[in-house]
Design an enzyme around this catalytic site. Structure first.
Site, PDB file in Angstrom:
ATOM      1  N   ARG A   1      49.534 -34.247  93.767  1.00 33.79           N
ATOM      2  CA  ARG A   1      48.237 -33.949  93.145  1.00 33.79           C
ATOM      3  C   ARG A   1      47.097 -34.620  93.908  1.00 33.79           C
ATOM      4  NH1 ARG A   1      47.820 -35.230  86.896  1.00 33.79           N
ATOM      5  NH2 ARG A   1      47.515 -37.329  87.690  1.00 33.79           N
TER       6      ARG A   1
ATOM      7  N   LYS B   1      41.539 -34.340  90.439  1.00 36.88           N
ATOM      8  CA  LYS B   1      41.195 -35.640  89.865  1.00 36.88           C
ATOM      9  C   LYS B   1      40.092 -36.275  90.701  1.00 36.88           C
ATOM     10  CE  LYS B   1      43.854 -39.232  87.542  1.00 36.88           C
ATOM     11  NZ  LYS B   1      43.233 -39.054  86.238  1.00 36.88           N
TER      12      LYS B   1
ATOM     13  N   GLU C   1      40.726 -30.160  76.964  1.00 36.26           N
ATOM     14  CA  GLU C   1      41.192 -31.528  77.217  1.00 36.26           C
ATOM     15  C   GLU C   1      40.759 -32.462  76.089  1.00 36.26           C
ATOM     16  OE1 GLU C   1      42.599 -32.844  80.359  1.00 36.26           O
ATOM     17  OE2 GLU C   1      41.409 -31.909  81.927  1.00 36.26           O
TER      18      GLU C   1
HETATM   19  N1  PLP Z   1      43.342 -34.977  81.919  1.00 43.94           N
HETATM   20  C1  PLP Z   1      42.482 -35.832  82.502  1.00 43.94           C
HETATM   21  C2  PLP Z   1      41.042 -35.442  82.591  1.00 43.94           C
HETATM   22  C3  PLP Z   1      42.939 -37.049  83.012  1.00 43.94           C
HETATM   23  O1  PLP Z   1      42.106 -37.910  83.581  1.00 43.94           O
HETATM   24  C4  PLP Z   1      44.305 -37.377  82.904  1.00 43.94           C
HETATM   25  C5  PLP Z   1      44.824 -38.614  83.460  1.00 43.94           C
HETATM   26  O2  PLP Z   1      45.397 -38.655  84.492  1.00 43.94           O
HETATM   27  C6  PLP Z   1      45.165 -36.449  82.286  1.00 43.94           C
HETATM   28  C7  PLP Z   1      44.651 -35.272  81.800  1.00 43.94           C
HETATM   29  C8  PLP Z   1      46.634 -36.725  82.173  1.00 43.94           C
HETATM   30  O3  PLP Z   1      47.276 -36.531  83.409  1.00 43.94           O
HETATM   31  P1  PLP Z   1      48.603 -37.334  83.752  1.00 43.94           P
HETATM   32  O4  PLP Z   1      49.570 -37.043  82.674  1.00 43.94           O
HETATM   33  O5  PLP Z   1      49.042 -36.759  85.056  1.00 43.94           O
HETATM   34  O6  PLP Z   1      48.238 -38.755  83.831  1.00 43.94           O
HETATM   35  C1  COI Z   2      45.195 -41.634  83.720  1.00 45.11           C
HETATM   36  O1  COI Z   2      45.762 -41.370  82.662  1.00 45.11           O
HETATM   37  O2  COI Z   2      45.773 -42.065  84.711  1.00 45.11           O
HETATM   38  C2  COI Z   2      43.769 -41.453  83.846  1.00 45.11           C
HETATM   39  O3  COI Z   2      43.346 -41.124  84.923  1.00 45.11           O
HETATM   40  C3  COI Z   2      42.878 -41.791  82.770  1.00 45.11           C
HETATM   41  C4  COI Z   2      41.786 -42.636  83.328  1.00 45.11           C
HETATM   42  C5  COI Z   2      40.634 -41.819  83.767  1.00 45.11           C
HETATM   43  C6  COI Z   2      41.434 -43.762  82.457  1.00 45.11           C
END
Ligand code: PLP
Ligand code: COI
Length: 340
Positions: free
Chosen positions: A80, A182, A218
């Site tokens: 990612r 991200k 989200e």
């Molecule tokens: N959505 C957003 C906007 C996020 O910042 C995050 C954090 O990483 C997630 C979803 C969840 O993604 P992940 O499960 O890969 O941490």
């Molecule tokens: C994560 O869950 O890793 C995120 O990126 C959330 C963070 C922006 C606090």
């Protein structure tokens, strides 16, 4: 082991002793090192500062009962990170370099990986920024890749205790924008709506699909999931949400371990009453039950405002059991670090 009140950690910056840093110039990554310096000295013209040319990741290291350390689905974070870098025209970090940097950071800061049983984890933040002398709206001439870490507890206060959220009138991302990667800009756009939600005593806000404002996208910095009355696991599918690694893990666990139908699809606001449970999921959020959602004048309660629902709890136990090494995970989910 350092002296920290592990059980009462929140999600805040703590300076740990070591971080990884590498610099990119003239087409190659150079000079990677571990450093004790937690500051960056960069040109005032750096495109990361002016035009948001930067991306980041978030993953965790988990202390197991036998004192070894688990990394969860790190290859997916590495991939990612590449997708995010590509979208903003930044050089890619090879997967092996990403994994090697994370391993070095965990290894050097091993004393900060919280003990098993405290619920706390080591949060790891890889970051890629465009730097160097520049002023036009162009990709940067140089880049810095750094990885740092800190011990953390619950992201949403209360952990497995439900909290309430409010649907925002703002969007965090555009339909064909950068919502699926991200990058810092998405989070800058979420600061004001997040602040407004918190000032009204909600944990954070819920964003709708930016094109029609009829579907949930989200939950702040986490993905949404709901459990329907007929026991289906449903989570939004959209090109403008971050493809959450936790969400894909839960889709698999709901289907293969809980025997549920697990669906990525539309979550219409008008159908919220078909859910008996709802939650936020992500690396930082883990699984955070949603007590209720405020939508204009209506407040929709799911399972309960005070108790976690049974399906959410089972998903939580399965996911965290795998992450902390108590339950065997699907192949490839865990990379074990043996710290000497
Ligand atoms: N959505 C957003 C906007 C996020 O910042 C995050 C954090 O990483 C997630 C979803 C969840 O993604 P992940 O499960 O890969 O941490
Ligand atoms: C994560 O869950 O890793 C995120 O990126 C959330 C963070 C922006 C606090």
């Amino acid at each position: 082991m350092v002296n920290i009140d592990w059980k009462n950690l929140g999600f805040s910056y703590i300076k740990t002793p070591y971080r990884y840093i590498a610099r990119w110039k003239d087409g190659e990554w150079l000079d990677s090192e571990m450093t004790e310096d937690n500051t960056l000295h960069i040109s005032e013209g750096s495109p990361a500062l002016h035009y948001g040319q930067q991306c980041f990741e978030g993953l965790k290291a988990y202390r197991c009962k036998d004192n070894t350390i688990n990394l969860f689905r790190i290859g997916d974070n590495a991939k990612r990170f590449q997708t995010s870098a590509q979208r903003l025209m930044m050089p890619l970090i090879p997967e092996e370099m990403f994994i090697d940097a994370v391993k070095q950071v965990v290894d050097c800061n091993e004393a900060y990986v919280p003990p098993y049983g405290t619920g706390a984890t080591l949060y790891i933040r890889p970051l890629l920024i465009g730097v160097g002398d520049s002023i036009g709206v162009n990709p940067a001439p140089e880049y810095i890749f750094t990885v740092f870490c800190m011990p953390v507890g619950a992201y949403f206060k209360g952990g497995l205790k439900p909290t309430n959220f409010i649907v925002s009138d703002y969007d965090r991302a555009a339909p064909e924008g950068t919502g699926a990667v991200k990058v810092g800009g998405n989070y800058a756009a979420s600061l004001l709506p997040g602040k407004e939600a918190k000032s009204r005593k909600f944990s954070d806000c819920i964003y709708l699909d930016p094109a029609t404002h009829t579907k949930i996208e989200e939950v702040g910095a986490a993905n949404f999931f709901g459990i329907t009355k007929d026991n289906k696991f449903i989570t939004p599918k959209s090109p403008s949400i971050l493809p959450s690694i936790t969400k894909y893990s839960l889709l698999e666990l709901a289907k293969d371990r809980l025997g549920m139908e697990a669906i990525e699809g539309d979550v219409y606001l008008k159908d919220l009453d078909k859910f008996t449970e709802a939650g936020a999921c992500g690396t930082a959020a883990v699984i955070s039950p949603i007590g209720g959602i405020q939508l204009k004048d209506k407040f929709q309660v799911f399972y309960s405002e005070t108790e976690v629902g049974p399906v959410t709890k089972r998903l939580y136990d399965e996911l965290t059991g795998i992450q902390f090494g108590d339950i065997e995970g699907p192949e490839g989910w865990i990379m074990k670090l043996i710290v000497e």
